[in-house]
Scaffold this active site. Structure first.
Site, short mmCIF file in Angstrom:
data_model
loop_
_atom_site.label_atom_id
_atom_site.label_comp_id
_atom_site.label_asym_id
_atom_site.label_seq_id
_atom_site.Cartn_x
_atom_site.Cartn_y
_atom_site.Cartn_z
N ALA A 61 39.84 59.41 9.15
CA ALA A 61 40.42 60.54 8.43
C ALA A 61 41.93 60.47 8.57
O ALA A 61 42.44 59.83 9.49
CB ALA A 61 39.89 61.84 9.01
N GLY A 100 36.21 58.26 10.58
CA GLY A 100 35.71 58.50 9.23
C GLY A 100 35.49 57.21 8.45
O GLY A 100 34.68 57.17 7.53
N GLU A 103 32.17 56.12 9.51
CA GLU A 103 31.21 57.09 8.94
C GLU A 103 30.99 56.82 7.45
O GLU A 103 29.87 56.92 6.95
CB GLU A 103 31.72 58.52 9.17
N GLU A 123 36.99 59.31 17.69
CA GLU A 123 37.42 60.71 17.54
C GLU A 123 37.61 61.41 18.87
O GLU A 123 38.50 62.26 19.03
CB GLU A 123 36.42 61.49 16.68
N1 3HC Z 1 45.72 58.97 10.01
C1 3HC Z 1 47.02 58.99 9.69
N2 3HC Z 1 47.88 58.02 10.06
C2 3HC Z 1 47.39 57.00 10.78
C3 3HC Z 1 46.04 56.92 11.16
C4 3HC Z 1 45.18 57.96 10.73
N3 3HC Z 1 43.89 57.96 11.01
N4 3HC Z 1 45.85 55.80 11.87
C5 3HC Z 1 47.04 55.18 11.94
N5 3HC Z 1 47.97 55.90 11.28
C6 3HC Z 1 49.38 55.56 11.08
C7 3HC Z 1 50.15 55.54 12.37
O1 3HC Z 1 50.63 56.81 12.71
C8 3HC Z 1 51.26 54.56 12.03
O2 3HC Z 1 52.20 55.28 11.26
P1 3HC Z 1 53.77 54.94 11.37
O3 3HC Z 1 53.91 53.51 10.98
O4 3HC Z 1 54.39 55.92 10.46
O5 3HC Z 1 54.13 55.17 12.81
C9 3HC Z 1 50.59 53.55 11.12
O6 3HC Z 1 49.43 54.21 10.63
C10 3HC Z 1 50.16 52.27 11.80
O7 3HC Z 1 49.41 52.61 12.96
P2 3HC Z 1 49.59 51.81 14.32
O8 3HC Z 1 51.03 51.68 14.64
O9 3HC Z 1 48.70 52.46 15.30
O10 3HC Z 1 49.04 50.38 13.89
P3 3HC Z 1 48.15 49.37 14.72
O11 3HC Z 1 47.94 48.21 13.83
O12 3HC Z 1 48.71 49.17 16.07
O13 3HC Z 1 46.74 50.11 14.93
C11 3HC Z 1 44.78 51.34 14.29
C12 3HC Z 1 45.93 50.41 13.84
C13 3HC Z 1 43.85 50.59 15.25
C14 3HC Z 1 44.02 51.72 13.08
C15 3HC Z 1 45.38 52.58 15.02
O14 3HC Z 1 46.38 53.14 14.20
C16 3HC Z 1 44.38 53.67 15.31
O15 3HC Z 1 43.68 53.60 16.30
N6 3HC Z 1 44.36 54.70 14.44
C17 3HC Z 1 43.58 55.90 14.67
C18 3HC Z 1 42.12 55.65 14.46
C19 3HC Z 1 41.36 56.93 14.65
O16 3HC Z 1 41.50 57.61 15.64
N7 3HC Z 1 40.51 57.23 13.69
C20 3HC Z 1 39.74 58.44 13.73
C21 3HC Z 1 40.48 59.53 13.03
S1 3HC Z 1 39.65 61.08 13.15
C22 3HC Z 1 38.43 60.96 12.00
O17 3HC Z 1 38.25 59.96 11.40
C23 3HC Z 1 37.64 62.22 11.80
C24 3HC Z 1 36.38 61.97 11.06
O18 3HC Z 1 35.31 61.84 11.98
C25 3HC Z 1 36.04 63.12 10.14
#
Ligand code: 3HC
Ligand code: NAI
Length: 700
Positions: A61, A100, A103, A123
């Site tokens: 998400a 997500g 998912e 998450e």
């Molecule tokens: N939403 C918004 N922005 C995100 C994001 C997300 N889910 N994931 C990454 N970004 C952004 C980062 O803030 C960063 O932005 P910036 O360049 O402006 O600083 C950019 O994307 C690149 O991210 P990273 O620097 O972390 O890049 P990496 O290549 O090192 O890592 C990644 C990539 C493994 C995808 C890492 O970003 C990550 O772990 N992201 C979060 C994943 C996550 O937690 N997903 C679950 C979200 S909650 C959800 O999905 C709810 C659902 O169940 C309903």
């Protein structure tokens, strides 16, 4: 458009293209629904492939939307559009399918991936549970027990493991789009069933109930996850997959998701996520800033820090030369490195072959001239200015032009060290934390003359060696230790004023720190701080000073290593036991200092320690020694075990409210102790009704 549809003959390919990580923003969710509907309406299409453009599939998400009200369509709406599809939907995964993103994949009928792909439901690391069916569909594919472990840990699985677990159906060799389309065509040719995960049964191990499994898992993770509601909620929701029907459990999952999202723990963890990424952005350094190539590193001093620092480079295949004054010191340093690797091998976390490869990266020398061809030199000798200056002026003569000259000093003025060289632009501080091969934080000390490319290179190399770098300015103790000093100082005064070490430590532990200041002191050794205090002499009269800590050391109690410090210890056991002798010492010292002791509530103890930390943080920020309050948070969550679910000390202050913090600081400290004067920045923000986050937004 962030989502597009392209027909390749009979296969419709839906591509999500929302850089950088294809997060599921509202526009993406909309696009997924409309493209799927379009493909379903097209009679020429027999199957659908869903894929991500760029470096990854969908990373989840869009976390940035979590502060806004939920918008339609929800992710559940989008997912049920594929799941209900009458044509097979194949999800094609590369990079990561997270949260997500996974998912979404679980809502498709089949999943294929390239060999390097990773999947996971992280998450929980944001204080949430998977909120779009993850807790319901994953147990139906991998079983309840495995789903509980994966979801409550947030761990990722590599494609081969995901295949074994049944999360993906096939690994594609070569081009992913072509492989996924071939897979889809085969499904159509075989008349394969539409595998709707929601219709499978959530499998339980024989003889176990879902509630038993959740309770057992909770017990296993209770200590690590204390103070956080999300892990428990993840387990509860997976258990619902067994005890409730799919739609009711899905609705309950969504309700829990919304509750957690609104809570302070998730806010703190989301703050920590973005803070870490913001710390990588440094004023004066842009994507156009040059970098220098680091192919060879030299470390001066193979003591406590030098060996650990060197291991970081060897671990990523960078040759490293350890330089000492004498062969026996060098041998001792290398022996500790070998011992560390051997311990990791014996725990099964490193193969013997990898250890040999890493050890082969090491060379040793007893002459500084061995640093001549290094691209980066890190000095880690005794904390002594004269010695450091001598070494840097020699390095200036020895090192090749363009080499980065770094000091691991924990307190000394990097500009003063740089000034003895003819190349102060190449000098920088790299403040590693102990043990340097384990601790993730790296404070990068930007000197007055440090060149932008030197800073950029050091940031990049820090990330390469798996550290979390934060740029700080030159000041006594830099950011982390300077703030820590304000905090431990107040903890010390609390003893004189009425508390006991075990009271303070319990409150701080319950707050979420790994241990309280007195247990920490006993672990680190109390003699180190004692020596520093002796060298510096007593502070001026308008700075409060308590003699209790000095007396403890003078009693021969240096901490765990001598079997006694603030606590006493039984041989071979690190458990701290409160000691009546210490209580007597505290009471006598307070009486001698003329202090009337009184009772402290847990809240009062917490405020005294934490608000001292925050007040010093505000001074650091105003002095420009940290670029952002959120950088300070990154330092504290990665270097000092500050609970990430509180976001860091400055975010915690924002949560409490700066007016409350300021009033308490004023009441606790005003007038009695110049060190603790309320920070003018704290006062200003409190008066203006602002937060440190507002300050960050206005100043960056
Ligand atoms: N939403 C918004 N922005 C995100 C994001 C997300 N889910 N994931 C990454 N970004 C952004 C980062 O803030 C960063 O932005 P910036 O360049 O402006 O600083 C950019 O994307 C690149 O991210 P990273 O620097 O972390 O890049 P990496 O290549 O090192 O890592 C990644 C990539 C493994 C995808 C890492 O970003 C990550 O772990 N992201 C979060 C994943 C996550 O937690 N997903 C679950 C979200 S909650 C959800 O999905 C709810 C659902 O169940 C309903
Ligand atoms: P240490 O005393 O364990 O090791 C220093 C090593 O430097 C010794 O092995 C010594 O033989 C060697 N040395 C001294 N002079 C030398 C010279 N001229 N050439 C080559 N080697 C020489 O010290 P430690 O703890 O490793 O600290 C090193 C530096 O790291 C200090 O500046 C310290 O402030 C800093 N630091 C220490 C931390 C810690 O927890 N120990 C944490 C962060 C920084």
């Amino acid at each position: 458009m962030p989502v597009s549809l392209q027909n390749h003959g009979d296969i419709a390919v839906i591509t999500v293209d929302n850089p950088p990580v294809n997060a599921l923003s509202q526009a993406v969710r909309n696009g997924l629904v409309s493209c799927t509907q379009e493909a379903l309406a097209d009679d020429a299409v027999t199957a659908i492939v869903l894929i991500g453009a760029g470096r990854t599939f969908i990373a989840g998400a869009d976390i940035r939307e979590f502060n806004l009200p939920s918008a339609q369509p929800t992710l559940n709406d989008a997912i049920s559009t594929f799941e209900a599809s009458s044509k097979p939907v194949v999800c094609a995964i590369h990079g990561t399918a997270l949260g997500g993103g996974l998912e979404t994949a679980l809502g498709c009928h089949y999943r294929v991936a390239v060999a390097g792909a990773m999947v996971g439901l992280p998450e929980v690391k944001l204080g949430l549970l998977p909120g779009a069916g993850g807790t319901q569909r994953l147990p139906r594919l991998v079983g309840v027990e495995k789903a509980m472990k994966l979801i409550s840990s947030g761990d990722f699985l590599a494609a081969d493991k995901a295949l074994d677990a049944g999360i993906i159906d096939h690994i594609v060799d070569g081009d992913l789009t072509a492989g996924a389309m071939a897979f889809a065509r085969q499904l159509v040719a075989d008349g394969a069933p539409l595998k709707r995960v929601r219709d499978l049964q959530a499998a339980l191990p024989e003889g176990r109930s879902a509630a038993d499994l959740a309770a057992a898992e909770m017990k296993a993770i209770a200590r690590r996850t204390r103070g956080q509601p999300a892990p428990q909620k993840c387990l509860e929701s997976v258990a619902n997959a067994v005890t409730m029907d799919f739609d009711a459990a899905l609705q309950r999952e969504r309700e829990i998701f919304e509750e957690l999202k609104a809570g302070p723990e998730s806010q703190g963890l989301r703050h920590a996520f973005f803070a870490e990424r913001a710390a990588g952005k440094v004023p004066g350094v842009s994507k156009d800033t040059a970098t220098r190539e680091i192919k060879k590193v030299a470390i001066i001093g193979a003591g406590t820090m030098g060996g650990g620092i060197a291991m970081n480079f060897a671990n990523v295949g960078i040759p490293v030369t350890l330089i000492e004054t004498a062969q026996d010191a060098l041998d001792r340093g290398l022996a500790i490195v070998t011992k560390n690797y051997t311990a990791t091998v014996s725990k099964g976390r490193l193969s013997r072959e990898k250890m040999d490869q890493r050890m082969a990266m090491f060379s040793g020398a007893v002459e500084l001239s061995a640093a001549a061809d290094a691209d980066m030199v890190i000095e880690a000798v005794f904390e002594n200015m004269a010695l450091k200056k001598e070494i840097f002026s020699k390095l200036d003569a020895i090192c090749k032009p363009g080499a980065i000259l770094a000091s691991n000093t924990s307190t000394l003025d990097v500009d003063e060290i740089a000034a003895v060289t003819k190349r102060p632009q190449d000098v920088i501080g790299t403040h590693f934390f102990s043990p340097a091969n384990v601790m993730k934080l790296l404070e990068i000390v930007r000197g007055e003359k440090t060149a932008a490319d030197v800073l950029n290179t050091t940031m990049k190399i820090a990330k390469k060696i798996a550290k979390v770098p934060v740029v700080v300015g030159v000041c006594d103790g830099f950011v982390g230790n300077r703030m820590l000093h304000a905090y431990t100082r107040q903890a010390g005064f609390l003893l004189e004023d009425g508390a006991l070490p075990q009271d303070v430590d319990r409150v701080i532990y319950d707050f979420g720190m790994p241990m309280g200041p007195f247990t920490m002191g006993d672990m680190a050794g109390l003699d180190v701080g004692y020596r520093v205090r002796q060298e510096r002499g007593r502070p001026a009269a308008n700075y409060r000073y308590s003699e209790i800590a000095d007396k403890v050391v003078e009693m021969g109690r240096h901490g765990q290593k001598t079997g006694a410090g603030w606590y006493k210890y039984v041989a071979g056991d690190r458990t701290p036991h409160p000691d009546p002798e210490i209580e007597e010492l505290i009471l006598a010292s307070a009486a001698a200092a003329g202090v009337t002791r009184h009772d402290f509530s847990d809240d009062a103890i917490l405020q005294r320690c934490m608000f001292a930390l925050i007040n010093e943080g505000a001074k650091i920020l105003a002095e420009g020694k940290a670029y952002r309050a959120s950088d300070i948070d990154v330092i504290y969550t990665n270097g000092y075990g500050f609970p990430s679910f509180r976001g860091g000390p400055m975010n915690y202050a924002d949560q409490v409210g700066l007016e409350t913090v300021y009033q308490a600081v004023k009441e606790m400290f005003d007038g009695g102790d110049e060190w603790m004067d309320p920070a003018p920045l704290l006062a200003r923000l409190a008066t203006e009704g602002k937060t440190f986050a507002d300050w960050d937004a206005e100043n960056n």
